[in-house]
Design a protein around this motif. Sequence first.
Motif, PDB file in Angstrom:
ATOM      1  N   ALA B 248       0.696  -1.212   0.022  1.00  0.00           N
ATOM      2  CA  ALA B 248       0.101   0.204   0.006  1.00  0.00           C
ATOM      3  C   ALA B 248       0.892   1.263  -0.052  1.00  0.00           C
ATOM      4  CB  ALA B 248      -1.047   0.010   1.220  1.00  0.00           C
ATOM      5  N   ALA B 251       2.012   1.513  -3.391  1.00  0.00           N
ATOM      6  CA  ALA B 251       1.228   2.084  -4.261  1.00  0.00           C
ATOM      7  C   ALA B 251       0.685   3.290  -4.193  1.00  0.00           C
ATOM      8  CB  ALA B 251      -0.283   1.241  -4.199  1.00  0.00           C
ATOM      9  N   SER B 252       1.007   3.893  -3.016  1.00  0.00           N
ATOM     10  CA  SER B 252       0.624   5.509  -2.794  1.00  0.00           C
ATOM     11  C   SER B 252       1.507   6.330  -3.343  1.00  0.00           C
ATOM     12  CB  SER B 252       0.630   5.558  -1.190  1.00  0.00           C
ATOM     13  OG  SER B 252       2.001   5.753  -0.870  1.00  0.00           O
ATOM     14  N   PHE B 291      -5.323  -3.705   2.913  1.00  0.00           N
ATOM     15  CA  PHE B 291      -4.572  -3.269   1.758  1.00  0.00           C
ATOM     16  C   PHE B 291      -5.881  -2.752   0.716  1.00  0.00           C
ATOM     17  CE2 PHE B 291      -3.627  -4.022  -3.002  1.00  0.00           C
ATOM     18  CZ  PHE B 291      -2.335  -3.056  -3.003  1.00  0.00           C
ATOM     19  N   MET B 292      -6.810  -3.229   0.709  1.00  0.00           N
ATOM     20  CA  MET B 292      -7.829  -2.765  -0.286  1.00  0.00           C
ATOM     21  C   MET B 292      -8.626  -1.769   0.278  1.00  0.00           C
ATOM     22  SD  MET B 292      -7.677  -4.995  -2.933  1.00  0.00           S
ATOM     23  CE  MET B 292      -9.265  -4.999  -3.837  1.00  0.00           C
ATOM     24  N   ASP B 294      -7.001   0.456   2.067  1.00  0.00           N
ATOM     25  CA  ASP B 294      -6.010   1.596   1.821  1.00  0.00           C
ATOM     26  C   ASP B 294      -6.115   2.209   0.214  1.00  0.00           C
ATOM     27  OD1 ASP B 294      -5.238   1.692   4.197  1.00  0.00           O
ATOM     28  OD2 ASP B 294      -3.310   0.349   3.883  1.00  0.00           O
ATOM     29  N   ILE B 295      -6.211   0.983  -0.474  1.00  0.00           N
ATOM     30  CA  ILE B 295      -6.251   1.293  -1.795  1.00  0.00           C
ATOM     31  C   ILE B 295      -7.516   2.333  -2.139  1.00  0.00           C
ATOM     32  CG2 ILE B 295      -6.787   0.291  -4.257  1.00  0.00           C
ATOM     33  CD1 ILE B 295      -3.834   0.202  -3.501  1.00  0.00           C
ATOM     34  N   MET B 300      -8.015   4.318  -5.821  1.00  0.00           N
ATOM     35  CA  MET B 300      -7.234   3.427  -6.732  1.00  0.00           C
ATOM     36  C   MET B 300      -7.934   2.216  -6.941  1.00  0.00           C
ATOM     37  SD  MET B 300      -3.253   4.019  -5.850  1.00  0.00           S
ATOM     38  CE  MET B 300      -2.669   2.743  -7.123  1.00  0.00           C
ATOM     39  N   GLN B 301      -9.058   2.000  -6.195  1.00  0.00           N
ATOM     40  CA  GLN B 301      -9.907   0.728  -6.095  1.00  0.00           C
ATOM     41  C   GLN B 301     -10.143   0.104  -7.473  1.00  0.00           C
ATOM     42  OE1 GLN B 301     -11.127   3.337  -5.082  1.00  0.00           O
ATOM     43  NE2 GLN B 301     -13.210   3.216  -4.936  1.00  0.00           N
ATOM     44  N   THR B 304      -7.165  -1.537  -9.516  1.00  0.00           N
ATOM     45  CA  THR B 304      -6.266  -2.700  -8.839  1.00  0.00           C
ATOM     46  C   THR B 304      -6.509  -4.008  -9.090  1.00  0.00           C
ATOM     47  OG1 THR B 304      -5.626  -0.945  -7.372  1.00  0.00           O
ATOM     48  CG2 THR B 304      -5.058  -3.044  -6.537  1.00  0.00           C
TER      49      THR B 304
END
Lengths: 517, 401
Positions: B248, B251-252, B291-292, B294-295, B300-301, B304
């Motif tokens: 995460a 990804a950020s 994680f999901m 956070d995404i 960004m969901q 991803t």
Amino acid sequence: MSGYMSKWRFLTMFSCIALATGCGVDSGCDDGMGLIPGVDGGGDGGDGGGPGEVAKSQSLAAYKDDINADEAYHLLRRAAFGGTPERVNEVVGLGLANAVEDLIAFKSVPGSVTTLAESYDDNMPKRWLVHLLEGPNPLHERMAMFWHDRFATSRRVVSGVDDALAIMHWQMLRANALGNYRDFLESLTLDPLMLVWLDGGNSPKDAPNENYAREFWELFTLGRDVLYTEDDIKEGARAFTGTLLIRDNGEPRRPVFDIFKHDETPKAIFPERATADNYNYETVIELTLAQPEAAQYVARNLFTCFVHDHPTDQTVQELADLFVEGDFAIEPVVRTLLQSEAFFSEDARGNQVASPVEQWVGFARTLDMHMASEDSQGFILDRVANDLRDAGQELMNPPGVEGWTEDMAWLEDQWVLNRVDALGRFMDFGPDLDAGLPFHLLPDVSRWVERDVRREMVTSIASVFHLPLTDAEIDIYIEVLDQNGYLAFHLEQPDRQAQHVREMIRLMAMDERVAGR
Amino acid sequence: MNGCKEWLRLNRRAFLKSGGAAMGALAIGDALFARVASTFAQSTGGTGNLLVLCELAGGFDSLSFLAPHNNAAYLSKRPQLAMPASDLTLIPGNTDYGINNQFQFIANQYLAGNVAIVQQVAYPNGNGSHFESQEIYKFGVRDLSSPAATSASWYERLRKTYFNAPFGVLDTQTIGNPTQYGYPDNTFRNAAQEAFGRLAALKTGGSNAEKAIRDTYKRIDELGADLRARTENFTSTGGARGEFYRAAQLASADLGTQIIKLRYGGFDTHASQADANATLFPRIDTEFQQFMDDIAAMGMQDRTTVVFYSEFGRRNGENGSPGTDHGYGGHIVVVGPGVNGGLKGQAVSTADLNEGSLPYYVDFRAVFASCIRDWLGFNPDPIFKIEGETYDENIGSALFS
């Protein structure tokens, strides 16, 4: 990792020469690439001859005997990983020819080194690292590493099952490293680890396994797509049958040649050059060595290993002739290379990226740093072996049959960063943080309270690396000693100072002229 | 050697042209390919989506994840380890299988239609060595003696072929803590780290090798600074700090990353498997859920997809320990809002369970190839069809909607 760069560089070179016409944006035209073989060009630093004269970068003629300290260090780095200032002086005193003989002469390994190495038993990275670091035969170790990369074989196929085979393989590499190539190939073909790794020990004559035959030509003797065909591989696989591994009573597996398991019918290998015959592993090695391409292949690779990556066909042929005249003795070829004008030419200076192991060993051999008794438990060496693995090179466990992808391919970000860790481990030796520093190469500790000592600390280590630093560079290293002005070095507590020095040395050892060579 | 880079670049361009044309030809009469072809037409840079690869190292027991709870062969082969229906989230409209409730989040995602379970995946001539099998998955080739193919992971190959951004592929294990990525400094006030970058920037000239080394240092310095700065203020929606947390963070950072690779170990459950799973499974499920979340917090969901895979499945029958030994076929689990949810591949039959291990019906490369083509928008052929490698490309039905 760049998957496209082969250590058998000349093959790649040829394809690049054909395609990278006019020296593209990146190529800069100053690396001698793209030159037509046999024609002298811009890569020689202006040393090169007119018509009929061989450029120095391609010359195998003997270089002058009275080399200077920088040249002596170049020789030691290429042939022996590195060398202390004392060793450099010694080489200058000996002169080039005697120094090369001294490198070639095998010296008996002190019992203390053997004992320490053997204490790691079948943990091959550590066991070998002890010899690389402390052994008296660095050229032999360097050559063993060269062959290990060419005959790349991994202990992972016997790990936990028959670990002794990895030790035997390693001993076989070291015993033959400067010996006779024909004997070497025979030992390699019957090597138990190799028989497992490339399936030579499991190749029944009614359904032969082609793995060994293919790599024997592609990687070990001729080069990719040189001379041999797919049909040759099928025929060659039949010739290599009969080599078996047997195991008695829990002993390590051992090889035998069993004629009843060998395909005794004629095989047509290189049919345009030889008549079909009942080849076995010995005669197929002989047949291969009789082809001019085999000697050229070894010559070119040895030249590339020690000198630079663009020998002309003519230079290669000269070296190959020497190899054949000596009945495939490796030593005369290496002797010629290390004394050659090409070896000391501009093209051969600073043009290689040392592998992680080579850089680490060279660092220690240059700064005169050794395995301390405090590390008798192997604690530090364990971490070093892991760092070097994480830097891309775990000895006796190459990534695949082709070995490591060398040179620029070592420059993966994380691999590079893990080298820094490996270099720092040396100075971790001992109960105190400062115990591992090379004090004899630094200004005396009593002077570390002087303000001017900082510059001297930097230049003393730089001179050991034969590194000409500019004032701007020296100032940056002084800032490291002063921790960006946060903890002024000369005012700092003695127990803190070692940490500052350690960081300065570690950083300098990553200079591109130290990581390169 | 730099001439080679030039050659590669030319080659890549040449490929993209011919690749685009080939896809266009396939597009006729095929809706899926039509969409992919249009992706190619838009840009050679693909969709810009994120693909997260989560390796479950050690050999993930698929039969403890998607349990055939009614199957007599399953029950008789696993007297102690068979999952009862009460511990499962049953697959709607299907009386044969249920998802282990220790994966509660994934099970719920399945019910929401966001999970594809590709059943009985492996590769030809299974290898029972963790090491070799993991390498086969990593390099994306069956023949590990192929030198060119095994010099870089398939996702590195993908990056170098299509999106040569330095941080296009990030591995949570190699990066470690991204807030500290860069020259390993033990000084105060980053003195050595700064000096490392300044020295590289200061100098010019030298041999090509020396220049290449300095360029590497500059890249490390610049991107390290970027990565550290971009991740230092990352805040998570939860307290878990495992590999998914690292993922995460990465990804950020918004560094053009299209693949994040992470790895969870401990799946080599030869003994006391039920106890091991009771720890492992909920932990991953929880960290994955975080994680999901956070995404989603990053917005960004929708971009991803996460793929869970392992080097092999485990044996159908339990051993006396009680655990399971190394098997062959296993399931790959693909999760994300873009996924065409459901059971894919070949359903586990009684005949499959009567074997020692689950066989394989789907080549793992077919699954990754679909992710490359249908999620990232690149042609997977140059990634997997190299050095004479071929594989069965059939999955059964589309993984992405």
